[in-house]
Design an enzyme around this catalytic site. Structure first.
Site, PDB file in Angstrom:
ATOM      1  CB  CYS A   1      -0.950   0.011   1.186  1.00 28.38           C
ATOM      2  SG  CYS A   1      -2.194  -1.263   1.056  1.00 28.38           S
TER       3      CYS A   1
HETATM    4  C1  UDX Z   1      -1.033  -0.013   5.700  1.00 26.23           C
HETATM    5  C2  UDX Z   1      -1.932   0.906   6.542  1.00 26.23           C
HETATM    6  O1  UDX Z   1      -1.500   0.862   7.916  1.00 26.23           O
HETATM    7  C3  UDX Z   1      -3.390   0.499   6.421  1.00 26.23           C
HETATM    8  O2  UDX Z   1      -4.214   1.417   7.136  1.00 26.23           O
HETATM    9  C4  UDX Z   1      -3.778   0.476   4.945  1.00 26.23           C
HETATM   10  O3  UDX Z   1      -5.103   0.024   4.796  1.00 26.23           O
HETATM   11  C5  UDX Z   1      -2.833  -0.425   4.152  1.00 26.23           C
HETATM   12  O4  UDX Z   1      -1.480  -0.002   4.352  1.00 26.23           O
HETATM   13  P1  UDX Z   1       0.002  -2.446   5.974  1.00 26.23           P
HETATM   14  O5  UDX Z   1       0.733  -2.160   4.706  1.00 26.23           O
HETATM   15  O6  UDX Z   1      -0.690  -3.746   6.132  1.00 26.23           O
HETATM   16  O7  UDX Z   1      -1.122  -1.320   6.250  1.00 26.23           O
HETATM   17  O8  UDX Z   1       1.062  -2.366   7.162  1.00 26.23           O
HETATM   18  P2  UDX Z   1       1.534  -1.351   8.282  1.00 26.23           P
HETATM   19  O9  UDX Z   1       1.406  -2.024   9.591  1.00 26.23           O
HETATM   20  O10 UDX Z   1       0.914  -0.021   8.154  1.00 26.23           O
HETATM   21  O11 UDX Z   1       3.094  -1.256   7.953  1.00 26.23           O
HETATM   22  C6  UDX Z   1       3.575  -0.810   6.692  1.00 26.23           C
HETATM   23  C7  UDX Z   1       5.081  -0.804   6.677  1.00 26.23           C
HETATM   24  O12 UDX Z   1       5.575   0.233   7.526  1.00 26.23           O
HETATM   25  C8  UDX Z   1       5.743  -2.104   7.167  1.00 26.23           C
HETATM   26  O13 UDX Z   1       6.828  -2.413   6.330  1.00 26.23           O
HETATM   27  C9  UDX Z   1       6.230  -1.754   8.557  1.00 26.23           C
HETATM   28  O14 UDX Z   1       7.364  -2.515   8.938  1.00 26.23           O
HETATM   29  C10 UDX Z   1       6.592  -0.281   8.392  1.00 26.23           C
HETATM   30  N1  UDX Z   1       6.543   0.491   9.636  1.00 26.23           N
HETATM   31  C11 UDX Z   1       5.355   0.675  10.289  1.00 26.23           C
HETATM   32  C12 UDX Z   1       7.718   1.090  10.127  1.00 26.23           C
HETATM   33  O15 UDX Z   1       8.794   0.946   9.534  1.00 26.23           O
HETATM   34  N2  UDX Z   1       7.642   1.835  11.262  1.00 26.23           N
HETATM   35  C13 UDX Z   1       6.476   2.046  11.938  1.00 26.23           C
HETATM   36  O16 UDX Z   1       6.507   2.762  12.963  1.00 26.23           O
HETATM   37  C14 UDX Z   1       5.305   1.442  11.449  1.00 26.23           C
END
Ligand code: UDX
Length: 447
Positions: free
Chosen positions: A273
């Site tokens: 996403c």
């Molecule tokens: C995301 C959105 O959170 C969600 O609302 C939307 O519908 C789809 O995209 P998702 O891709 O499933 O969801 O994962 P998310 O938990 O948001 O993490 C995305 C990425 O960011 C991961 O690679 C995670 O490791 C990274 N991340 C997240 C960080 O590096 N640091 C953080 O503090 C949070």
């Protein structure tokens, strides 16, 4: 259990569609799931989820046993459904803009189904789409394919915010529902459906389809920006003796205006996403003659972030050619076998290019990783076997089992040297026991 509601349809059984379908079914709603992939449909009908997701196998099994979920490729099975959710993918085209072909195809099929059925149906677009898609694409296609007037069916934009790894939990307990509608009947139909599903409604923002569509892009781009911001500050911390991004982020997050979420520094964000949506938003804005500088910077920061681990490895080992590097974690985050845009891929390709040999381990994503990374990488059956004999170990995904590792688990390395790419290890425990580096951790402060 929530009040019984009429039959609903879900078009597109990916993460969003299937998680939503089994959640609806688990609360007694008769649900029809549509997908064009017959192989995927066969697996689902057999009770086998096509991806790893917490709680999905149990809810899918229950939905099938109780005959509350039926899956098929035939859109006519949607006839008579009061609400039809469109949850198909919206991938990036080659130039980064959104590819709406799945939305167009799904909408055409739903429109043709409407032509052959009677009664009112509400079509709800849950897929992430650029502002104007519901009004300018979905509605005209529905009208022409159904040969019905606008008043004979409803249309709503209701973006989905669920996270992979928490898909069921997020569907059952969302922070908010964003509902974009142009008419009262569509609004009443969807709110009443959700009242039946949730019992007590979550917070609802009622607005226009255009605002609802933009809220999704702005939310994802903002979360991605928060991550890139903290990763930038982490780079600064790396160059200040005594600095630690974990403490800095904790202190920032205590301010209610900032909030603690999405301030975990690491090797960058991945997944299906954030990258796709930022690119689509930038491209959409550009088509309107608007330059979005902050999302662009967030995207660029994220593209170089995985290579931080490579720079650190090089600082300690010099030329990486012939060095054996262990990678712990391949999926884009814990709790999923999804490899889309995983930072491990960028990192591993960089290491391979530098001549290193890579030995990787992941609890669930190896099969998917192999499809992308091929046989140039060796895949281990455990963390211990990937670490053994390595010159450097890089933690790329923070699976729970990796958090339990202690300095003694790295003793059998050729050169005990750990790079914590997700800040899971306590520097006080690891420093002094082995070579230890971490994102956003400055050298020990001279006292
Ligand atoms: C995301 C959105 O959170 C969600 O609302 C939307 O519908 C789809 O995209 P998702 O891709 O499933 O969801 O994962 P998310 O938990 O948001 O993490 C995305 C990425 O960011 C991961 O690679 C995670 O490791 C990274 N991340 C997240 C960080 O590096 N640091 C953080 O503090 C949070």
């Amino acid at each position: 259990m929530a009040k019984r509601t009429g039959r609903v349809g879900i078009v597109g059984l990916g993460y969003v569609g299937l998680s939503t379908a089994v959640s609806f079914a688990s609360r007694g709603i008769a649900t029809v799931g549509i997908d064009v992939d017959e192989g995927k449909l066969a697996r689902i009908a057999n009770g086998e989820p096509p991806f790893v997701e917490k709680g999905l196998p149990e809810l899918l099994g229950k939905a099938l046993r109780h005959r509350r979920l039926m899956v098929t490729s035939d859109c006519d099975a949607l006839a008579g459904a009061g609400v039809v959710f469109v949850t198909v993918g919206t991938p990036s085209a080659d130039d980064g803009s959104i590819d709406l072909s799945c939305i167009r195809n799904a909408t055409s099929s739903v429109g043709r189904m409407l032509r052959r059925s009677e009664g009112y149906s509400l079509i709800v677009v849950k897929s992430t789409v650029i502002p104007g898609t519901a009004d300018d694409l979905v509605m005209p296609v529905l009208m022409s394919e159904s040969r019905r007037k606008q008043a004979d069916f409803g249309l709503a934009s209701n973006p989905e915010f669920l996270r992979e790894g928490h898909a069921i939990e997020d569907t059952m307990h969302p922070d908010r529902l964003v509902i974009g509608v142009e008419d009262k009947k569509s609004e009443r139909t969807l709110v009443s459906f959700y009242r039946g599903f949730y019992g007590r409604l979550p917070k609802i923002l009622l607005t226009t389809p255009v605002n609802a569509e933009l809220i999704k892009y702005a939310s994802n781009s903002f979360l991605a920006t928060k991550i890139s911001f903290i990763n930038d500050i982490a780079r600064l911390c790396n160059s200040i003796p005594g600095a630690d991004i974990r403490v800095v982020a904790e202190g920032m997050g205590l301010d209610k205006r900032i909030a603690p979420g999405f301030l975990s520094a690491g090797l960058g964000y991945g997944g299906s996403c954030f990258g796709k949506d930022i690119k689509a938003l930038l491209s959409f804005a550009q088509s309107k003659g608007v330059e979005l500088r902050i999302p662009r910077a967030a995207h660029e920061t994220n593209e170089r972030q995985p290579l931080l681990a490579l720079e650190v490895a090089r600082k300690h080992l010099g030329d990486l050619s012939g060095k054996r590097i262990a990678i712990l974690g391949l999926s884009f985050k814990p709790g999923t076998d999804d490899m889309r845009e995983a930072v491990s891929v960028v990192l591993i390709n960089g290491l391979l290019k530098a001549g290193a040999s890579v030995v990787a381990y992941d609890p669930v994503a190896i099969e998917n990783a192999r499809k992308i990374l091929g046989s140039e990488v060796s895949y281990s059956k455990s963390a211990a076997s990937s670490i053994q004999g390595a010159d450097c170990c890089i933690l790329a995904t923070e699976w729970e089992e990796f958090k339990r590792l202690r300095p003694k688990n790295f003793a059998k390395m050729n050169r005990p040297f750990l790079i914590d790419g997700r800040r899971v290890y306590d520097p006080a425990v690891f420093r002094g026991k082995l070579e230890f580096e971490a994102v956003g951790l400055g050298t020990e402060s001279p006292r």
